[in-house]
Scaffold this motif. Structure first.
Motif, PDB file in Angstrom:
ATOM      1  N   SER A 180      23.380 -76.913 -35.363  1.00  0.00           N
ATOM      2  CA  SER A 180      22.403 -76.717 -34.296  1.00  0.00           C
ATOM      3  C   SER A 180      23.102 -76.771 -32.941  1.00  0.00           C
ATOM      4  N   ILE A 181      22.508 -76.081 -31.968  1.00  0.00           N
ATOM      5  CA  ILE A 181      22.995 -76.087 -30.591  1.00  0.00           C
ATOM      6  C   ILE A 181      21.824 -76.431 -29.685  1.00  0.00           C
ATOM      7  N   LYS A 182      21.941 -77.531 -28.958  1.00  0.00           N
ATOM      8  CA  LYS A 182      20.895 -77.944 -28.029  1.00  0.00           C
ATOM      9  C   LYS A 182      21.435 -77.841 -26.606  1.00  0.00           C
ATOM     10  N   VAL A 183      20.890 -76.915 -25.848  1.00  0.00           N
ATOM     11  CA  VAL A 183      21.333 -76.714 -24.465  1.00  0.00           C
ATOM     12  C   VAL A 183      20.830 -77.870 -23.606  1.00  0.00           C
ATOM     13  N   SER A 206      33.700 -74.166 -27.195  1.00  0.00           N
ATOM     14  CA  SER A 206      33.410 -74.241 -25.760  1.00  0.00           C
ATOM     15  C   SER A 206      33.546 -72.881 -25.095  1.00  0.00           C
ATOM     16  N   ASN A 207      34.602 -72.153 -25.422  1.00  0.00           N
ATOM     17  CA  ASN A 207      34.841 -70.860 -24.782  1.00  0.00           C
ATOM     18  C   ASN A 207      33.848 -69.797 -25.229  1.00  0.00           C
ATOM     19  N   ILE A 208      33.427 -69.826 -26.504  1.00  0.00           N
ATOM     20  CA  ILE A 208      32.399 -68.886 -26.960  1.00  0.00           C
ATOM     21  C   ILE A 208      31.089 -69.171 -26.244  1.00  0.00           C
ATOM     22  N   LEU A 209      30.718 -70.444 -26.109  1.00  0.00           N
ATOM     23  CA  LEU A 209      29.487 -70.803 -25.410  1.00  0.00           C
ATOM     24  C   LEU A 209      29.546 -70.393 -23.937  1.00  0.00           C
ATOM     25  N   LYS A 210      30.672 -70.595 -23.300  1.00  0.00           N
ATOM     26  CA  LYS A 210      30.805 -70.217 -21.888  1.00  0.00           C
ATOM     27  C   LYS A 210      30.691 -68.712 -21.703  1.00  0.00           C
ATOM     28  N   ASN A 216      26.623 -76.403 -20.779  1.00  0.00           N
ATOM     29  CA  ASN A 216      26.237 -77.760 -21.168  1.00  0.00           C
ATOM     30  C   ASN A 216      25.417 -77.685 -22.450  1.00  0.00           C
ATOM     31  N   ALA A 217      25.908 -78.310 -23.502  1.00  0.00           N
ATOM     32  CA  ALA A 217      25.189 -78.254 -24.784  1.00  0.00           C
ATOM     33  C   ALA A 217      25.719 -79.322 -25.729  1.00  0.00           C
ATOM     34  N   ASP A 218      24.835 -79.772 -26.624  1.00  0.00           N
ATOM     35  CA  ASP A 218      25.213 -80.667 -27.716  1.00  0.00           C
ATOM     36  C   ASP A 218      25.256 -79.847 -28.999  1.00  0.00           C
ATOM     37  N   VAL A 219      26.422 -79.778 -29.612  1.00  0.00           N
ATOM     38  CA  VAL A 219      26.608 -78.994 -30.839  1.00  0.00           C
ATOM     39  C   VAL A 219      26.780 -79.948 -32.013  1.00  0.00           C
ATOM     40  N   MET A 220      25.947 -79.766 -33.034  1.00  0.00           N
ATOM     41  CA  MET A 220      26.039 -80.576 -34.243  1.00  0.00           C
ATOM     42  C   MET A 220      26.323 -79.662 -35.424  1.00  0.00           C
TER      43      MET A 220
END
Length: 370
Positions: A180-183, A206-210, A216-220
């Motif tokens: 899951s990805i929580k912004v 991190s680079n894919i998200l950017k 800013n996100a919590d990745v589980m």
């Protein structure tokens, strides 16, 4: 739109000439993320962009489930539709006989299953060629894909169609990645994993998200086998659908028995011949099995159940889902339910239960209202 297609071509060309090894994993991961983003932009243009969303021949979704027929032109989709429904879809021995959606209804085991014959997919459907975008829009509304293939044609047709569907965001016979990805509003990118990751690392994540402007996100991540492709799918989860697919090889009467045996042993595969009316029932039975539907028989208090007209619901449905299927306000008057069948812990005796009770196939249900 032309610029987007050009960017997609450039990324695909760069990926093709990049050798796959440990040193290039990071670079390829970023390219996959960019490719998915541009494909989504192409198939689902932003509001006001002037691009067509591709609903040009959408038909209303009816019945208990929808199955879409996907395949190259002239593989037998129209013939199959004509055999299992009352709809007579035009058939001929030349390409592109079907130029629009043709729906029909398969009545089986008390369920009404809508079968939609889509125009033949050609190479490049993911870029909108051959009315590909309209095919995409309709295919994504299906509960199941029936991929019709020609047993007499080249062996790569299955893989090529899978690639086209993958490119437009349809994942066949796959489960959603366990992550899951929580912004968040601040804190940067935080990656938590319940196991050691084999294909991802914090820097790549991190680079894919950017690249998607997520800073800013919590990745589980709960699965060590999550890949870059899986991660990109979760970022684009609104554009991704996961659905079962049954591969159906037609025209098996025109190949050897050894070839039929080889094809039939492939996973998720059934063989048939529309010309000879062979194996049609096997395909229908497999459709029913893979849709995973449940039949319920309702009864009024003091009266026997009506076994002639079952209510069809999704597997693992609850009494609350049953109430919603009857009427959206029905559960507001709900008092309790009496259930007979395999979901009842009392066997042949009824179990008194509430809205959260999960029903099984062929249960008998009596809803008692206030």
């Amino acid at each position: 739109m032309v610029n987007i297609v050009e960017k997609i071509d450039e990324i695909q060309a760069e990926m093709a000439r990049t050798q796959k090894n440990k040193a290039t994993e990071y670079h390829l991961g970023l390219l996959k993320g960019k490719l998915a983003k541009y494909r989504r932009m192409l198939l689902e243009p932003d509001p006001g962009s002037g691009g067509s969303k591709g609903f040009g021949f959408e038909v209303a979704k009816r019945g208990d489930a929808r199955v879409c027929l996907i395949g190259y032109p002239s593989v037998g989709k129209s013939s199959f539709l004509s055999q299992v429904t009352k709809t007579k879809s035009e058939t001929a021995a030349y390409e592109f006989t079907t130029l629009t959606c043709v729906p029909g209804v398969l009545n089986y085991e008390g369920a009404d299953i809508q079968i939609v014959d889509l125009p033949g997919i050609i190479k490049g459907a993911a870029e909108g060629k051959g009315r590909g975008r309209q095919v995409v829009a309709t295919a994504k509304t299906a509960d199941m894909i029936l991929m019709i293939l020609d047993a007499t044609k080249f062996s790569q047709q299955r893989q090529n169609l899978e690639k086209e569907l993958e490119a437009i965001g349809i994942r066949l016979n796959k489960k959603k990645p366990n992550m899951s990805i929580k912004v968040t509003k601040s804190g940067g990118i935080k990656v938590n994993s319940l196991t050691t990751l084999k294909y991802l690392d914090t820097r790549m994540i991190s680079n894919i998200l950017k690249d998607y402007k997520i800073h800013n996100a919590d990745v589980m991540i709960r699965d060590d086998l999550v890949t870059v492709d899986d991660f990109v799918d979760i970022i684009n989860e609104k554009a991704i659908v996961y659905m079962p697919c049954l591969y159906v090889y037609n025209k098996v009467d025109a190949v050897s028995l050894e070839e039929v045996d080889r094809i039939a042993r492939e996973p998720n595969t059934v063989v048939m011949s529309c010309e000879m009316s062979l194996g049609i029932n096997d395909v229908v039975e497999e459709i029913w099995y893979r849709l995973n539907l449940a039949r319920l028989y309702t009864k009024r208090r003091g009266q026997p159940p009506d076994f002639s007209d079952p209510m069809v619901v999704r597997a693992n449905s609850t009494i609350e889902d049953v109430c919603d299927s009857i009427h959206r306000d029905f559960k507001d008057q709900f008092k309790y339910a009496l259930v007979w069948g395999s979901s009842s812990k009392f066997g042949i005796a009824p179990q008194k239960c509430g809205l959260s009770h999960v029903v099984h196939d062929q249960d008998v249900v009596c809803i008692v209202v206030k």
